[in-house]
Design a protein around this motif. Sequence first.
Motif, mmCIF file in Angstrom:
data_model
loop_
_atom_site.group_PDB
_atom_site.id
_atom_site.type_symbol
_atom_site.label_atom_id
_atom_site.label_comp_id
_atom_site.label_asym_id
_atom_site.label_seq_id
_atom_site.Cartn_x
_atom_site.Cartn_y
_atom_site.Cartn_z
ATOM 1 N N LEU A 1 17.613 45.555 44.132
ATOM 2 C CA LEU A 1 17.114 46.210 42.933
ATOM 3 C C LEU A 1 16.726 47.873 43.317
ATOM 4 N N PHE A 2 16.178 47.921 44.587
ATOM 5 C CA PHE A 2 15.868 49.328 44.897
ATOM 6 C C PHE A 2 17.039 50.174 45.187
ATOM 7 N N LEU A 3 17.902 49.403 46.108
ATOM 8 C CA LEU A 3 19.243 50.189 46.667
ATOM 9 C C LEU A 3 19.958 50.796 45.279
ATOM 10 N N HIS A 4 20.075 49.850 44.174
ATOM 11 C CA HIS A 4 21.114 50.104 43.194
ATOM 12 C C HIS A 4 20.208 50.908 42.161
ATOM 13 N N ALA A 5 19.192 50.991 42.283
ATOM 14 C CA ALA A 5 18.564 51.923 41.014
ATOM 15 C C ALA A 5 18.820 53.398 41.127
ATOM 16 N N SER A 6 18.723 53.994 40.038
ATOM 17 C CA SER A 6 18.820 55.570 40.040
ATOM 18 C C SER A 6 18.059 56.268 40.952
ATOM 19 N N ILE A 7 18.310 57.467 41.026
ATOM 20 C CA ILE A 7 17.504 58.358 42.055
ATOM 21 C C ILE A 7 16.191 58.643 41.469
ATOM 22 N N VAL A 8 15.871 58.716 40.245
ATOM 23 C CA VAL A 8 14.564 59.054 39.616
ATOM 24 C C VAL A 8 13.755 57.574 39.666
ATOM 25 N N VAL A 9 14.317 56.716 39.720
ATOM 26 C CA VAL A 9 13.532 55.262 39.690
ATOM 27 C C VAL A 9 13.259 55.159 41.067
ATOM 28 N N LEU B 1 5.668 52.224 34.664
ATOM 29 C CA LEU B 1 6.283 52.412 33.275
ATOM 30 C C LEU B 1 7.401 53.332 32.894
ATOM 31 N N PHE B 2 7.105 54.494 33.596
ATOM 32 C CA PHE B 2 7.976 55.554 33.388
ATOM 33 C C PHE B 2 9.205 55.446 34.196
ATOM 34 N N GLY B 3 8.987 54.747 35.304
ATOM 35 C CA GLY B 3 10.338 54.602 35.998
ATOM 36 C C GLY B 3 11.251 53.389 35.195
ATOM 37 N N THR B 4 10.479 52.676 34.629
ATOM 38 C CA THR B 4 11.128 51.480 33.752
ATOM 39 C C THR B 4 11.933 52.229 32.666
ATOM 40 N N VAL B 5 11.172 53.012 31.939
ATOM 41 C CA VAL B 5 11.795 53.659 30.540
ATOM 42 C C VAL B 5 12.997 54.502 31.311
ATOM 43 N N TRP B 6 12.944 55.191 32.232
ATOM 44 C CA TRP B 6 13.926 55.813 32.911
ATOM 45 C C TRP B 6 15.106 55.134 33.136
ATOM 46 N N GLY B 7 14.810 53.942 33.841
ATOM 47 C CA GLY B 7 16.007 52.926 34.441
ATOM 48 C C GLY B 7 16.558 52.513 33.282
ATOM 49 N N ILE B 8 15.729 51.963 32.224
ATOM 50 C CA ILE B 8 16.585 51.340 31.123
ATOM 51 C C ILE B 8 17.538 52.163 30.127
ATOM 52 N N MET B 9 17.070 53.559 30.253
ATOM 53 C CA MET B 9 17.789 54.444 29.685
ATOM 54 C C MET B 9 19.311 54.570 30.307
ATOM 55 N N HIS B 10 18.893 54.801 31.760
ATOM 56 C CA HIS B 10 20.120 54.942 32.572
ATOM 57 C C HIS B 10 21.117 53.524 32.486
ATOM 58 N N ALA B 11 20.369 52.683 32.220
ATOM 59 C CA ALA B 11 21.083 51.125 32.113
ATOM 60 C C ALA B 11 21.993 51.198 31.023
ATOM 61 N N PHE B 12 21.175 51.666 29.796
ATOM 62 C CA PHE B 12 22.069 51.700 28.450
ATOM 63 C C PHE B 12 23.110 52.557 28.467
ATOM 64 N N GLY B 13 22.832 53.606 29.144
ATOM 65 C CA GLY B 13 24.027 54.682 29.173
ATOM 66 C C GLY B 13 25.348 54.125 29.751
ATOM 67 N N SER B 14 24.937 53.325 31.118
ATOM 68 C CA SER B 14 26.196 52.846 31.639
ATOM 69 C C SER B 14 26.656 51.668 30.789
ATOM 70 N N SER C 1 16.758 44.674 35.241
ATOM 71 C CA SER C 1 16.088 44.337 36.394
ATOM 72 C C SER C 1 15.554 45.407 37.192
ATOM 73 N N GLU C 2 16.378 46.496 37.699
ATOM 74 C CA GLU C 2 16.071 47.437 38.288
ATOM 75 C C GLU C 2 14.834 48.365 37.836
ATOM 76 N N ALA C 3 15.044 48.386 36.396
ATOM 77 C CA ALA C 3 14.018 49.090 35.638
ATOM 78 C C ALA C 3 12.734 48.497 35.761
ATOM 79 N N LEU C 4 12.560 47.312 35.453
ATOM 80 C CA LEU C 4 11.416 46.339 35.206
ATOM 81 C C LEU C 4 10.797 46.310 36.714
ATOM 82 N N PHE C 5 11.548 46.373 37.946
ATOM 83 C CA PHE C 5 11.324 46.255 39.220
ATOM 84 C C PHE C 5 10.158 47.555 39.318
ATOM 85 N N ALA C 6 10.407 48.426 38.914
ATOM 86 C CA ALA C 6 9.419 49.697 38.949
ATOM 87 C C ALA C 6 7.987 49.323 38.395
ATOM 88 N N THR C 7 8.058 48.752 37.088
ATOM 89 C CA THR C 7 6.727 48.397 36.663
ATOM 90 C C THR C 7 6.066 47.305 37.561
#
Length: 239
Positions: A23-31, A156-169, A186-192
């Motif tokens: 989950l960490f390795l495949h997360a975006s750079i911000v997350v 939560l900020f990391g989660t929101v950013w990750g979800i935005m990135h996921a929906f963009g993909s 899952s990657e996004a929620l992992f930050a929370t």
Amino acid sequence: MDHAVNSSALGAVAASGLSPLDLFLHASIVVKLVMLGLIGCSAFVWAVIVEKIILMRRVNREATEFEDRFWSGGSLDDLYDSDGAKPVHPMAAVFGAAMGEWRRSARISGVDLARGGVRDRVDRAINITVSREIERLSRRVIFLATIGPVAPFIGLFGTVWGIMHAFGSIAAMHNTNLSVVAPGISEALFATAIGLVTAIPAYIAYNVTTASIDRFAERMEAFGTEFAAILSRQSEERS
């Protein structure tokens, strides 16, 4: 081309599973930066927790040993020379401050502790020393109080950013299949989750440590009051 890259990335996550490392390795750079920051905070939180546990056990043990010597009936002057003149723990510092002020006042003014001005100076020396020792014991505790409420929001900020990135993909792939959506979410929620794992120990440790320091402060204040009373009685007996 972008469709192929996104499909490959999401497919890699789905194929490799949902382990924390994946989950960490495949997360975006911000997350990833959010996760690393929270992990660093968590490490510091646990370092503070361990340090405070060891510190409070040590000062309580030293205080007990000092009180045993104090109440053993030995000479206060000898105890001051051995422990109070150069104190190495808080209880000895309180004793040394009171005894030192009493000695200076009696030597300089030629009066005893029964005089109100001398008594006030001794009490003030005790209060100042207790405050200084409590401040020393409380170092870095404010960090626990800060991380406790803040870490979940960082996660939560990391989660929101990750979800935005996921929906963009997902939008780029035009595919809302669960197997495609799940890895990114899952990657996004992992930050929370990391934020909560960081915040909960910090919040509990802050409350426990603060209570322990408050109890020790009361112990020092009680000792200071008793010692001031002893000095007062000795001064009245000599007068």
